[in-house]
Design a protein around this motif. Structure first.
Motif, mmCIF file in Angstrom:
data_model
loop_
_atom_site.group_PDB
_atom_site.id
_atom_site.type_symbol
_atom_site.label_atom_id
_atom_site.label_comp_id
_atom_site.label_asym_id
_atom_site.label_seq_id
_atom_site.Cartn_x
_atom_site.Cartn_y
_atom_site.Cartn_z
ATOM 1 N N VAL B 492 0.860 -1.172 0.000
ATOM 2 C CA VAL B 492 0.000 0.000 0.000
ATOM 3 C C VAL B 492 0.901 1.227 0.000
ATOM 4 C CG1 VAL B 492 -1.847 1.226 1.147
ATOM 5 C CG2 VAL B 492 -1.721 -1.223 1.336
ATOM 6 N N PRO B 493 0.663 2.138 -0.911
ATOM 7 C CA PRO B 493 1.550 3.306 -0.943
ATOM 8 C C PRO B 493 1.296 4.219 0.237
ATOM 9 C CG PRO B 493 -0.181 3.511 -2.566
ATOM 10 C CD PRO B 493 -0.327 2.154 -1.975
ATOM 11 N N GLY B 494 2.346 4.890 0.625
ATOM 12 C CA GLY B 494 2.196 5.907 1.650
ATOM 13 C C GLY B 494 2.241 5.376 3.066
ATOM 14 N N VAL B 495 2.318 4.075 3.221
ATOM 15 C CA VAL B 495 2.362 3.556 4.588
ATOM 16 C C VAL B 495 3.641 2.792 4.860
ATOM 17 C CG1 VAL B 495 -0.119 3.415 4.747
ATOM 18 C CG2 VAL B 495 1.155 1.456 3.955
ATOM 19 N N SER B 496 4.557 2.929 3.960
ATOM 20 C CA SER B 496 5.794 2.182 4.202
ATOM 21 C C SER B 496 6.539 2.808 5.370
ATOM 22 C CB SER B 496 6.667 2.197 2.952
ATOM 23 O OG SER B 496 6.854 3.526 2.511
ATOM 24 N N PHE B 497 7.401 2.018 5.891
ATOM 25 C CA PHE B 497 8.063 2.395 7.126
ATOM 26 C C PHE B 497 8.836 3.688 6.948
ATOM 27 C CE2 PHE B 497 8.881 1.130 11.288
ATOM 28 C CZ PHE B 497 10.177 1.457 11.616
ATOM 29 N N GLY B 498 8.508 4.621 7.769
ATOM 30 C CA GLY B 498 9.265 5.865 7.707
ATOM 31 C C GLY B 498 8.547 6.981 6.988
ATOM 32 N N SER B 499 7.593 6.631 6.150
ATOM 33 C CA SER B 499 6.946 7.718 5.424
ATOM 34 C C SER B 499 5.490 7.866 5.800
ATOM 35 C CB SER B 499 7.048 7.477 3.917
ATOM 36 O OG SER B 499 6.101 6.508 3.535
ATOM 37 N N ALA B 500 5.072 7.060 6.765
ATOM 38 C CA ALA B 500 3.640 7.013 7.015
ATOM 39 C C ALA B 500 3.109 8.312 7.580
ATOM 40 C CB ALA B 500 3.314 5.861 7.953
ATOM 41 N N GLY B 501 3.835 8.863 8.550
ATOM 42 C CA GLY B 501 3.238 10.011 9.193
ATOM 43 C C GLY B 501 3.541 11.321 8.506
ATOM 44 N N THR B 502 4.472 11.278 7.591
ATOM 45 C CA THR B 502 4.944 12.535 7.023
ATOM 46 C C THR B 502 3.963 13.082 6.011
ATOM 47 O OG1 THR B 502 6.056 11.417 5.234
ATOM 48 C CG2 THR B 502 7.283 11.700 7.267
ATOM 49 N N LYS B 503 4.199 14.331 5.677
ATOM 50 C CA LYS B 503 3.352 14.975 4.676
ATOM 51 C C LYS B 503 3.454 14.241 3.358
ATOM 52 C CE LYS B 503 1.369 18.926 5.905
ATOM 53 N NZ LYS B 503 1.927 19.452 7.121
ATOM 54 N N GLU B 504 4.664 13.796 3.091
ATOM 55 C CA GLU B 504 4.870 13.084 1.833
ATOM 56 C C GLU B 504 4.029 11.829 1.781
ATOM 57 O OE1 GLU B 504 9.200 13.177 0.228
ATOM 58 O OE2 GLU B 504 8.625 11.121 0.733
ATOM 59 N N GLY B 505 4.045 11.130 2.907
ATOM 60 C CA GLY B 505 3.280 9.898 2.957
ATOM 61 C C GLY B 505 1.797 10.159 2.741
ATOM 62 N N GLN B 506 1.320 11.232 3.340
ATOM 63 C CA GLN B 506 -0.089 11.531 3.186
ATOM 64 C C GLN B 506 -0.425 11.890 1.752
ATOM 65 O OE1 GLN B 506 -2.224 13.120 6.129
ATOM 66 N NE2 GLN B 506 -0.892 12.398 7.753
ATOM 67 N N ALA B 507 0.480 12.673 1.148
ATOM 68 C CA ALA B 507 0.242 13.026 -0.257
ATOM 69 C C ALA B 507 0.216 11.772 -1.110
ATOM 70 C CB ALA B 507 1.320 13.987 -0.745
ATOM 71 N N GLN B 508 1.099 10.826 -0.777
ATOM 72 C CA GLN B 508 1.124 9.591 -1.555
ATOM 73 C C GLN B 508 -0.183 8.835 -1.425
ATOM 74 O OE1 GLN B 508 4.499 7.462 -0.211
ATOM 75 N NE2 GLN B 508 5.937 8.711 -1.367
#
Lengths: 337, 554
Positions: B492-508
């Protein structure tokens, strides 16, 4: 009859038989068998592909454990006189690292040490059960029905490619199955319903409106078309099936009824989250792998039957909705004069 | 005549439908309606508004509805589940901390125990402790509720948005799943309403996109190949494709008085594909099938009488000069309005002498799957010079013998013959006065559509592989699993370790939602485009293999 004549007569018979066989396979009951056969083939295929994956995670985690132990040893050896706080701080850091590594491994699917080495039973069984025949069968089912739980997912690249190809062929096949079976079941259900109708109440014929807006008393309904099963009955049937499945799974899997109904609903609507999957709860106690496999098979059967029932209900409801809309429309149209 | 769903409407209510066989020609009814129309101008305005709103609600309105529903669901689920998840994570973190403390003190005890450090003993003892620690960590992680152990919340707004989208599209990733009882109950209700809504929207937008695609394709095709033939825009609008009974014949007529001429040309070309050479339009008109010609004639007459339309006058002139004794059939135009589809066209009730002695009536078959179709098996009685084919029919499937499949009928966007539509009963199409002539659809080849879909998947795979640092195969696998609505959830995009909480992750996550929804629309469009062809091909193969016996009359 000479040999040549016999052969000449045999060939068309063979062709005819083949044609009949193919026709049967693609129609009605045959599709059912076709789908089940396809799933069995898929189960074998995935089992073969995925079981070959050596479980390297176990080795990795063991390595990490060794490293941590060495690190701790070096901490202890570092100090000639060891202060408690110092040790605690450093050991804490080391263990924290270790925890993170374990968590990473868990996110990649690590499930703990195998049971035979443990003295206590808090481990979960290995992947052997997930990719057993019944597990792979359930996986194939979830692919072609597009439910897609995801608790069991292919790890190897070949498994992924196989999933894609399997899905491309299997999904239309399953849709074919649904439409066929839904058709048969709908007809059977309507027939039964009509009989019940005739026996108890007089079947209410849908009213037709003639040109001048009056009721058409003499309209003769067609045999099958005019008898529509009321929507409430179809809805009740669906809800009842979900509820019944909920009871069944609650009993079998030791879930709550809400959880079990939720699971049935999510599966039958092909959403298929995978947060609750049969075999989860049982798997916490070791040694009951047969039961897990049985629960997989049970779940598969439930899903197959359930989706056929839902297809049937949708078809019946659709007919009813169309008839009702027509009635309303004609009534509206007439009333505008 | 059968199919008694039609009803009689006299007066300003669209083409008057009468059940009797000989109700006069179209012209008379048209005149009547036009007179009435002039009397009821506000009604005309109302019907215009109604069309407008119908179209608005069907396309844009649904889009907005879907977006609103998704966002509302996201907000609702976020509120429900966020606090619970935070509590769970807090518990887990606390548990981990406790475990850590416990085991570190165990280690201290072990170290203290050994006055002299025997490395072997110490190491084995430590190992045992570590193993125990690990299994307890695993157990804790498993019971905390989520299969992935992270400190970042699953239930952020974008996570909840992806969750809502995954419910109503029935993808169901499962990486984010409700844990509270209310969450589960609400999920079920949300799905019961949302899934049909999504299907409705998909079919709607699939049709829209399919038409756009066909339009673009026909233009591109014709610009490159034959500039003269169909350079005029052929607006095609089909009713949402509905699965038809195998033995029904669909007839959709549509005419636009403005483009009568083009249509005639079109119809001609499609009718006589093999025999068509560069004839004059007059010759084309001449060889038009008599029934079609009659329709055209009446339409043109009406237009001429009402609006002094120059073009119609021309057509009329040509038709009259050609007709001679062409009237063979008595055209009986009666309209029926069917409401089961949102693009209703009035259907023409035609009788004719059938070929081969097959007498069949017209039955209003209100398609069981939501289309309004007419079941016709009308044949022309081969006048001289006219083809014995029936251009007005599209024969779908087997069942009624002796009728060759004509070109696909497509209704045309329109303007009605005459002021019409006034005072229509509105529940049906507001432009009930449409007459439809057959016209060929530009068939988009299956390979093109498939290529388009595959390109979309590959494109998505490329983007996701770059963003998420997956391999290309993994990304393609993810795209396929998502677009087929299987939705395993292992990627699932945007939930990989390390990027989940970030703005980038949310945009993904949000981009994933958009990709998903657009991809489903594209798949709906491709189904729309290719289903007929595929069905025809499958039938061909089946006939070839011998599953379906050939029609003995062929």
């Amino acid at each position: 009859m000479s040999d040549l004549e016999y052969e000449r007569r045999l060939w068309p018979r063979i062709k005819n038989a083949f044609r009949v066989l193919v026709a049967f396979t693609f129609s009605h009951v045959g599709v059912c068998g076709l789908v089940v056969g396809y799933m069995i083939c898929g189960a074998f295929l995935f089992q073969m592909i995925e079981k070959q994956e050596p479980n390297t995670q176990l080795e990795d985690v063991r390595k990490i454990r060794n490293e941590t132990a060495n690190e701790l040893l070096s901490i202890v050896l570092m100090f000639n006189t060891l202060e408690k706080e110092e040790f605690f701080k450093l050991a804490n850091a080391a263990i924290k690292n270790y925890t993170e590594e374990i968590v990473n491994a868990i996110n990649l699917g690590y499930e703990g040490e195998p049971l035979n080495n443990q003295t206590h039973s808090t481990s979960v069984p290995t992947e052997n059960v997930s990719w057993s025949f019944s597990g792979a069968f359930l996986y194939s089912l979830t692919v072609i029905t597009t439910i897609g739980y995801g608790n069991v997912a292919p790890r190897s690249p070949w498994g992924k490619i196989a999933t894609i190809l399997y899905g491309i062929i299997g999904m239309p096949l399953f849709l074919l199955y649904l439409s066929n079976i839904g058709d048969i079941l709908a007809r059977g259900f309507k027939w039964t319903f009509a009989r019940c109708c005739q026996c108890r109440w007089n079947c209410v014929k849908p009213r037709r409106y003639l040109d001048n807006g009056q009721l058409d008393e003499e309209a003769v309904p067609d045999e099958e078309e005019q008898i529509t099963v009321p929507i409430s009955l179809c809805l009740a049937l669906m809800v009842g099936y979900v509820w019944g499945g909920g009871l069944l799974f609650a009993n079998w899997e030791k879930w709550t009824i809400l959880d079990a109904s939720y699971f049935c609903f999510i599966s039958l609507s092909t959403i298929g989250f995978g947060d609750l999957v049969p075999g989860d709860a049982i798997s916490s106690t070791p040694g009951r792998e047969d039961e897990i496999q049985l629960s997989f098979i049970l779940c598969s059967l439930y899903l197959l039957l359930g989706m056929a029932l839902i297809a049937m209900c949708f078809q019946l409801m659709q007919e009813e909705v169309v008839a009702t809309v027509r009635k309303i429309g004609s009534r509206l149209g007439c009333s505008r004069k | 005549m059968g199919g008694g769903q039609s009803h009689n409407q006299q007066g300003p209510q669209g083409p008057s439908s009468s059940h009797g066989p000989n109700n006069g020609s179209v012209l008379a009814t048209k005149k009547q309606q036009h007179e009435n129309a002039n009397k009821c101008s506000p009604a005309k305005v109302k019907s215009c508004l109604r069309t407008f709103f119908a179209h608005l609600f069907s396309h844009i309105g649904l889009c907005i509805l879907i977006v609103g529903y998704t966002i509302a669901g996201a907000l609702m689920f976020e509120k429900l589940e966020k606090t619970y998840e935070m509590k769970l994570i807090g518990n887990r973190t606390a548990n981990f901390k406790k475990l850590r403390l416990h085991y570190v003190s165990e280690l201290w005890n072990i170290t203290e125990q050994f006055n002299v450090l025997y490395e072997m003993n110490w190491t084995s003892a430590v190992e045992k402790e570590l193993r125990e620690f690990e299994s307890r960590v695993v157990a804790t992680a498993n019971t905390a509720g989520y299969s992935d152990v992270k400190d970042d919340l699953h239930w952020t707004f974008s996570g909840a948005l992806l969750y809502s989208v995954s419910i109503i599209t029935t993808i169901g990733y499962g990486n984010t799943a409700p844990r509270t009882a209310w969450g589960k109950i609400l999920t079920m209700f949300y799905a019961v309403i949302g899934v049909p809504l999504m299907l409705l929207w998909l079919s709607n937008i699939g049709t829209l996109m399919a038409n756009t695609f066909k339009f673009a394709y026909s233009h591109a095709c014709c610009i490159s190949s034959n500039p003269s033939s169909s350079s005029r825009s052929v607006q095609t609008k089909r009713t949402p494709s509905s699965k038809t009974e195998p033995s029904s014949i669909q007839v959709k007529y549509s005419v636009s008085a403005m483009t009568c001429e083009t249509q005639v040309v079109q119809a001609q070309q499609n009718m006589h594909q093999r025999a068509l050479n560069r004839r004059e339009q007059r010759a084309k008109l001449r060889s038009l099938d008599p029934s079609a010609k009659q329709v055209l004639m009446e339409c043109a007459e009406y237009n001429v009488n009402m609006d002094q339309d120059e073009r119609s006058r021309r057509i009329l002139h040509q038709l009259h000069s050609d007709s001679g004794g062409n009237g063979g059939e008595m055209l009986n135009i009666s309209g029926m309005d069917e409401e089961s589809s949102d693009e209703v066209e009035s259907v023409i009730d035609m009788r004719g002498v059938t070929r081969g002695g097959d007498q069949s009536d017209l039955r209003g078959l209100n398609g069981g799957r939501g289309g309004s179709v007419m079941e016709i098996s009308v044949n022309s009685n081969g006048m001289e010079g006219t083809p014995s084919r029936i251009p007005l029919l599209h024969h779908k499937g087997g069942g009624v013998g002796g009728i060759e499949s004509g070109p696909d009928l497509v209704e045309v966007d329109e303007y009605h013959c005459g002021g019409g539509g006034s005072g229509s009963d509105g529940s049906a199409s507001p432009s009930l006065n449409k007459y439809h002539l057959p016209r060929t659809e530009q068939r988009v080849p299956v390979s093109l559509v498939l290529t388009f879909v595959v390109l979309y998947i590959m494109g998505g795979a490329a983007v996701f592989s770059v963003w998420e640092k997956w391999g290309f195969l993994d990304s393609a696998y993810f795209c396929f699993i998502t677009l087929s609505t299987i939705g395993l959830g292992d990627y699932v995009p945007g939930v990989s370790f390390g990027s989940a909480g970030t703005k980038e992750g949310q945009a993904q996550l949000i981009v994933c939602c958009l990709y998903l929804v657009l991809g489903l629309a594209i798949i709906a469009m491709s189904f729309n485009l290719v289903q007929e062809e595929v069905a025809a091909k499958v039938k061909d193969i089946a006939r070839h293999i011998g599953i379906i016996k050939d029609n003995p009359e062929h």
